[in-house]
Design a protein around this motif. Structure first.
Motif, PDB file in Angstrom:
ATOM      1  N   THR A  30     -85.610 -29.505  -7.167  1.00  0.00           N
ATOM      2  CA  THR A  30     -85.346 -29.092  -5.788  1.00  0.00           C
ATOM      3  C   THR A  30     -86.610 -28.545  -5.146  1.00  0.00           C
ATOM      4  O   THR A  30     -87.666 -28.446  -5.777  1.00  0.00           O
ATOM      5  N   ARG A  31     -86.500 -28.186  -3.880  1.00  0.00           N
ATOM      6  CA  ARG A  31     -87.627 -27.622  -3.134  1.00  0.00           C
ATOM      7  C   ARG A  31     -87.191 -26.359  -2.410  1.00  0.00           C
ATOM      8  O   ARG A  31     -86.021 -26.190  -2.079  1.00  0.00           O
ATOM      9  N   ASP A  32     -88.159 -25.497  -2.177  1.00  0.00           N
ATOM     10  CA  ASP A  32     -87.921 -24.338  -1.327  1.00  0.00           C
ATOM     11  C   ASP A  32     -88.261 -24.778   0.092  1.00  0.00           C
ATOM     12  O   ASP A  32     -89.423 -24.923   0.445  1.00  0.00           O
ATOM     13  N   THR A  33     -87.256 -25.028   0.898  1.00  0.00           N
ATOM     14  CA  THR A  33     -87.470 -25.610   2.225  1.00  0.00           C
ATOM     15  C   THR A  33     -87.495 -24.584   3.342  1.00  0.00           C
ATOM     16  O   THR A  33     -87.375 -24.927   4.516  1.00  0.00           O
ATOM     17  N   GLU A  34     -87.639 -23.311   3.000  1.00  0.00           N
ATOM     18  CA  GLU A  34     -87.682 -22.285   4.033  1.00  0.00           C
ATOM     19  C   GLU A  34     -88.848 -22.489   4.983  1.00  0.00           C
ATOM     20  O   GLU A  34     -89.845 -23.132   4.670  1.00  0.00           O
ATOM     21  N   GLU A  35     -88.709 -21.875   6.129  1.00  0.00           N
ATOM     22  CA  GLU A  35     -89.713 -21.999   7.193  1.00  0.00           C
ATOM     23  C   GLU A  35     -91.115 -21.683   6.687  1.00  0.00           C
ATOM     24  O   GLU A  35     -92.073 -22.380   6.986  1.00  0.00           O
ATOM     25  N   SER A  36     -91.233 -20.637   5.905  1.00  0.00           N
ATOM     26  CA  SER A  36     -92.556 -20.225   5.419  1.00  0.00           C
ATOM     27  C   SER A  36     -92.685 -20.415   3.909  1.00  0.00           C
ATOM     28  O   SER A  36     -93.572 -19.862   3.282  1.00  0.00           O
ATOM     29  N   GLY A  37     -91.770 -21.200   3.325  1.00  0.00           N
ATOM     30  CA  GLY A  37     -91.762 -21.348   1.871  1.00  0.00           C
ATOM     31  C   GLY A  37     -92.717 -22.406   1.370  1.00  0.00           C
ATOM     32  O   GLY A  37     -93.319 -23.177   2.121  1.00  0.00           O
ATOM     33  N   ASN A  38     -92.846 -22.458   0.068  1.00  0.00           N
ATOM     34  CA  ASN A  38     -93.662 -23.468  -0.606  1.00  0.00           C
ATOM     35  C   ASN A  38     -92.811 -24.721  -0.781  1.00  0.00           C
ATOM     36  O   ASN A  38     -91.762 -24.677  -1.410  1.00  0.00           O
ATOM     37  N   ASN A  39     -93.254 -25.846  -0.239  1.00  0.00           N
ATOM     38  CA  ASN A  39     -92.451 -27.059  -0.257  1.00  0.00           C
ATOM     39  C   ASN A  39     -92.675 -27.905  -1.508  1.00  0.00           C
ATOM     40  O   ASN A  39     -92.214 -29.036  -1.585  1.00  0.00           O
ATOM     41  N   ALA A  40     -93.385 -27.367  -2.484  1.00  0.00           N
ATOM     42  CA  ALA A  40     -93.600 -28.111  -3.728  1.00  0.00           C
ATOM     43  C   ALA A  40     -92.291 -28.195  -4.511  1.00  0.00           C
ATOM     44  O   ALA A  40     -91.450 -27.294  -4.466  1.00  0.00           O
ATOM     45  N   GLN A  41     -92.118 -29.284  -5.251  1.00  0.00           N
ATOM     46  CA  GLN A  41     -90.893 -29.466  -6.017  1.00  0.00           C
ATOM     47  C   GLN A  41     -90.837 -28.495  -7.193  1.00  0.00           C
ATOM     48  O   GLN A  41     -91.830 -28.256  -7.878  1.00  0.00           O
ATOM     49  N   VAL A  42     -89.669 -27.928  -7.404  1.00  0.00           N
ATOM     50  CA  VAL A  42     -89.408 -27.047  -8.539  1.00  0.00           C
ATOM     51  C   VAL A  42     -88.609 -27.854  -9.550  1.00  0.00           C
ATOM     52  O   VAL A  42     -87.486 -28.281  -9.273  1.00  0.00           O
ATOM     53  N   LYS A  43     -89.160 -28.073 -10.726  1.00  0.00           N
ATOM     54  CA  LYS A  43     -88.515 -28.930 -11.720  1.00  0.00           C
ATOM     55  C   LYS A  43     -87.295 -28.262 -12.350  1.00  0.00           C
ATOM     56  O   LYS A  43     -86.270 -28.895 -12.560  1.00  0.00           O
ATOM     57  N   LEU A  44     -87.399 -26.972 -12.678  1.00  0.00           N
ATOM     58  CA  LEU A  44     -86.300 -26.268 -13.328  1.00  0.00           C
ATOM     59  C   LEU A  44     -86.428 -24.778 -13.020  1.00  0.00           C
ATOM     60  O   LEU A  44     -87.504 -24.192 -13.188  1.00  0.00           O
ATOM     61  N   PHE A  45     -85.318 -24.183 -12.575  1.00  0.00           N
ATOM     62  CA  PHE A  45     -85.348 -22.768 -12.187  1.00  0.00           C
ATOM     63  C   PHE A  45     -84.027 -22.132 -12.583  1.00  0.00           C
ATOM     64  O   PHE A  45     -82.950 -22.614 -12.227  1.00  0.00           O
ATOM     65  N   LEU A  46     -84.107 -21.037 -13.318  1.00  0.00           N
ATOM     66  CA  LEU A  46     -82.923 -20.292 -13.761  1.00  0.00           C
ATOM     67  C   LEU A  46     -82.939 -18.906 -13.150  1.00  0.00           C
ATOM     68  O   LEU A  46     -83.969 -18.222 -13.167  1.00  0.00           O
ATOM     69  N   ALA A  47     -81.801 -18.476 -12.629  1.00  0.00           N
ATOM     70  CA  ALA A  47     -81.688 -17.128 -12.075  1.00  0.00           C
ATOM     71  C   ALA A  47     -80.327 -16.545 -12.393  1.00  0.00           C
ATOM     72  O   ALA A  47     -79.324 -17.269 -12.535  1.00  0.00           O
ATOM     73  N   ASN A  48     -80.285 -15.225 -12.515  1.00  0.00           N
ATOM     74  CA  ASN A  48     -79.033 -14.494 -12.576  1.00  0.00           C
ATOM     75  C   ASN A  48     -78.736 -14.053 -11.141  1.00  0.00           C
ATOM     76  O   ASN A  48     -79.384 -13.154 -10.615  1.00  0.00           O
ATOM     77  N   ALA A  63     -76.334 -12.497  -9.665  1.00  0.00           N
ATOM     78  CA  ALA A  63     -75.872 -11.125  -9.426  1.00  0.00           C
ATOM     79  C   ALA A  63     -77.043 -10.161  -9.362  1.00  0.00           C
ATOM     80  O   ALA A  63     -77.053  -9.219  -8.562  1.00  0.00           O
ATOM     81  N   GLU A  64     -78.056 -10.385 -10.194  1.00  0.00           N
ATOM     82  CA  GLU A  64     -79.211  -9.495 -10.237  1.00  0.00           C
ATOM     83  C   GLU A  64     -80.341  -9.945  -9.306  1.00  0.00           C
ATOM     84  O   GLU A  64     -81.142  -9.125  -8.865  1.00  0.00           O
ATOM     85  N   ASP A  65     -80.402 -11.229  -9.029  1.00  0.00           N
ATOM     86  CA  ASP A  65     -81.502 -11.780  -8.243  1.00  0.00           C
ATOM     87  C   ASP A  65     -80.981 -12.840  -7.276  1.00  0.00           C
ATOM     88  O   ASP A  65     -81.262 -14.028  -7.418  1.00  0.00           O
ATOM     89  N   PRO A  66     -80.206 -12.427  -6.246  1.00  0.00           N
ATOM     90  CA  PRO A  66     -79.636 -13.408  -5.319  1.00  0.00           C
ATOM     91  C   PRO A  66     -80.698 -14.167  -4.525  1.00  0.00           C
ATOM     92  O   PRO A  66     -80.429 -15.261  -4.026  1.00  0.00           O
ATOM     93  N   GLY A  67     -81.905 -13.589  -4.432  1.00  0.00           N
ATOM     94  CA  GLY A  67     -82.981 -14.254  -3.722  1.00  0.00           C
ATOM     95  C   GLY A  67     -83.732 -15.264  -4.568  1.00  0.00           C
ATOM     96  O   GLY A  67     -84.670 -15.905  -4.082  1.00  0.00           O
ATOM     97  N   GLU A  68     -83.335 -15.414  -5.821  1.00  0.00           N
ATOM     98  CA  GLU A  68     -83.963 -16.360  -6.746  1.00  0.00           C
ATOM     99  C   GLU A  68     -85.494 -16.239  -6.714  1.00  0.00           C
ATOM    100  O   GLU A  68     -86.228 -17.194  -6.500  1.00  0.00           O
ATOM    101  N   THR A  69     -85.944 -15.033  -6.957  1.00  0.00           N
ATOM    102  CA  THR A  69     -87.385 -14.749  -6.898  1.00  0.00           C
ATOM    103  C   THR A  69     -88.082 -14.938  -8.228  1.00  0.00           C
ATOM    104  O   THR A  69     -89.288 -15.207  -8.271  1.00  0.00           O
TER     105      THR A  69
END
Length: 446
Positions: A396-414, A416-422
Motif C-alpha cells: 500500500t501507499r501513504d496517500t496523505e496530502e503531505s505523506g510519503n507516496n512510496a510503496q509500503v511492502k508490509l506494515f504491522l500496527a496495534n 488500539a495503541e497506535d491508531p495513527g500507524e506510526t
C-alpha cells in the motif's frame, strides 16, 4: 344503522392499526464519495458546516471504528451492496467509466436492492453507480425499480459530462436511458429525485440507495458556501463549500421525511466510500483524515476508517457512540435483521451489528471474524487484515496530502495503541505477521 356504522369504524381502525404495525420500515442508505475520516462535526471537525449529517448521529448511533469495504470507489460500493468482500463479489478494482467498458458487479451477485425487492419493497438508485456500465449490469438489472444518475466514476455537476479522460462524454441516465438536464446542479437533482420518490411511495415500504457524488472532485460547492469559506486555506475552502452543499441536500431529504411523518418509520444509514482524495483533480487534498495515516487508495486507516452512522428514531438508541469494530459489509445483514426480511442465500462476509447498536457493552461480531481488504489481483495486490487490535497491511501507499507516496511492502500496527500507524512492528512480531498473512491467504489465496 348507528351500531353498524360504529362497528365498521372500529373494524377500520383495528385494520389500520395492524397494517401500520406490520408495515416494514423504509430504508435509505446514504453513501458519500471521498469524505475524509473526520470530515463532519460529529466526528470532530470544527471548520465544516454539517448540521444535517450531525443530526443523524444525534438521532442515532455513531461508530468510531467503522471501515469501508475498500479504499477506492467501485470495490467499496460492491462490498456495501452485497455484504461480501469486494474480491469475492467480483469487483477487485475500479470499474470502467465508459459505456460498455470492462469491470462490473456480476449479475449473479445479490444486491441489497434485490434483497429488499424480494420482500416487497419498492427500490431506487439515485446518484452515482460505478459498478457496471452495460445493460446487464446497470441498476435496473441489479434489483432497482427506478434509477437516475451517472454510471461512471464522476461527472461535472452542471453539464453532467465525464472529463477525466477523452473523449469527453455525457453521463446522465434515467431508467437505463440517457437524459439531458443541462445546467441542473447534480446534488439538487438527486435531492429532488429522492423527495419525489418518497412522496410517490410513502404508503408502502421503500429502499433508496442514495449514492452521492460529493465531495468527490470536481469541487463545485455553491456560491454562497464558497463565499462563506473564502477565508479558509486552499484547498480546504473548496472542499468545505462542497461538503456544506452536500449537507444542505441531506437536510432536504430529512425535511421531506419529517413533512410526511415518515422519519420514525425510516432507517437511515450513512457512510463514506473511502477516504478523501489527494489526486490533482481534487486540488491535491482538502479533506482530513484526522489522527489517521493515509487517504483514498491507501490501506492505512485514513483510506478506510470513515464516518459510519445508523439512525431510526424511536427504535434504536439515539445520541450514542459505539467503539466496536464495524464494516460496510455489515449493513446488509444488519438491515435484514432490523427490517425482518430474508437474507440472500449466499455466503456473506458481513455480520449483523444489531446487538452492538442496541447495547454499548455487546461483543463485536468481528471479535471472532477478522476483517479483510484487497484491491487488485495477484501478488502485487494491496491488502490488509485486521484481527482484534492487530492490523497488517501489504503493498500500500501513504496517500496523505503531505505523506510519503512510496510503496509500503508490509506494515504491522496495534491499532488500539497506535491508531495513527506510526510505528512498523513487523520485525518485532514475526509470529503475528505470519498468522495474519496466513489469514489473508486463506481468504483470497496468494
Amino acid at each position: 344503522m348507528v351500531r353498524l356504522a360504529s362497528f365498521l369504524l372500529f373494524t377500520f381502525l383495528i385494520t389500520t392499526s395492524l397494517s401500520a404495525e406490520e408495515r416494514k420500515p423504509n430504508v435509505i442508505f446514504i453513501l458519500a464519495d471521498d469524505q475524509g475520516s473526520v470530515d463532519a462535526g460529529c466526528y470532530g471537525s470544527d471548520d465544516l458546516h454539517t448540521p444535517h449529517m450531525d443530526s443523524l448521529a444525534v438521532n442515532g448511533v455513531r461508530f468510531t471504528q467503522f471501515y469501508s469495504a475498500a479504499p477506492v470507489c467501485s470495490p467499496s460500493r460492491a462490498g456495501a451492496l452485497t455484504g461480501r468482500w469486494p474480491v469475492r463479489a467480483g469487483v477487485p478494482s475500479n470499474c470502467s467509466s465508459a459505456k460498455g467498458g470492462s469491470g462490473a458487479l456480476p449479475s449473479s451477485e445479490i444486491t441489497m436492492a434485490e434483497m429488499f425487492k424480494a420482500a416487497g419493497y419498492t427500490t431506487a438508485h439515485i446518484g452515482k453507480w460505478h459498478i457496471g456500465y452495460t445493460e446487464e449490469t446497470m441498476p435496473l438489472a441489479q434489483g432497482f425499480d427506478y434509477s437516475v444518475g451517472h454510471m461512471g466514476g464522476c461527472i461535472d455537476n452542471y453539464s453532467h459530462f465525464f472529463y477525466w479522460n477523452g473523449p469527453n462524454r455525457h453521463d446522465l441516465w434515467r431508467n437505463g436511458k440517457e437524459v439531458h438536464e443541462d445546467g441542473r446542479y447534480f446534488p439538487q437533482l438527486m435531492a429532488d429525485e429522492a423527495c419525489a420518490f418518497i412522496e410517490k411511495n410513502q404508503d408502502k415500504p421503500f429502499f433508496i440507495y442514495y449514492a452521492m457524488n460529493t465531495p468527490h472532485y470536481p469541487y463545485q460547492g455553491e456560491a454562497k458556501w464558497l463565499d462563506h469559506f473564502k477565508h479558509v486555506k486552499y484547498p480546504r475552502n473548496l472542499y468545505a463549500a462542497f461538503i456544506a452543499s452536500q449537507d444542505d441536500r441531506i437536510g432536504q431529504l430529512l425535511a421531506k421525511l419529517d413533512k410526511l411523518d415518515l422519519r420514525n418509520d425510516t432507517i437511515i444509514v450513512y457512510q463514506s466510500d473511502n477516504g478523501y482524495s489527494t489526486e490533482v483533480r481534487a486540488h491535491n487534498g482538502g479533506g482530513n483524515s484526522g489522527p489517521y495515516r493515509g487517504a483514498k487508495f491507501s490501506m492505512f486507516e485514513g483510506g478506510i476508517r470513515l464516518p459510519g452512522i445508523i439512525s431510526w428514531p424511536g427504535h434504536l438508541p439515539e445520541g450514542e457512540v459505539r467503539g466496536q469494530i464495524a464494516h460496510a459489509c455489515d449493513w446488509l445483514p444488519t438491515l435484514a435483521e432490523l427490517t425482518g426480511v430474508e437474507l440472500p442465500q449466499t455466503h456473506l462476509d458481513g455480520r449483523s451489528q444489531v446487538d452492538v447498536i442496541q447495547d454499548a457493552e455487546a461483543k463485536s461480531p468481528h471479535a471472532d471474524h477478522p476483517l479483510h481488504w484487497q484491491v487488485g489481483n495477484g501478488k502485487n495486490a494491496a491488502w490488509a487484515v485486521r484481527d482484534g487490535n492487530w492490523k497488517l497491511v501489504a503493498n500500500t501507499r501513504d496517500t496523505e496530502e503531505s505523506g510519503n507516496n512510496a510503496q509500503v511492502k508490509l506494515f504491522l500496527a496495534n491499532i488500539a495503541e497506535d491508531p495513527g500507524e506510526t510505528t512498523n512492528l513487523v520485525d518485532q512480531h514475526p509470529k503475528i505477521v505470519a498468522r495474519l498473512t496466513k489469514l489473508h491467504r486463506q481468504e483470497f489465496g496468494d
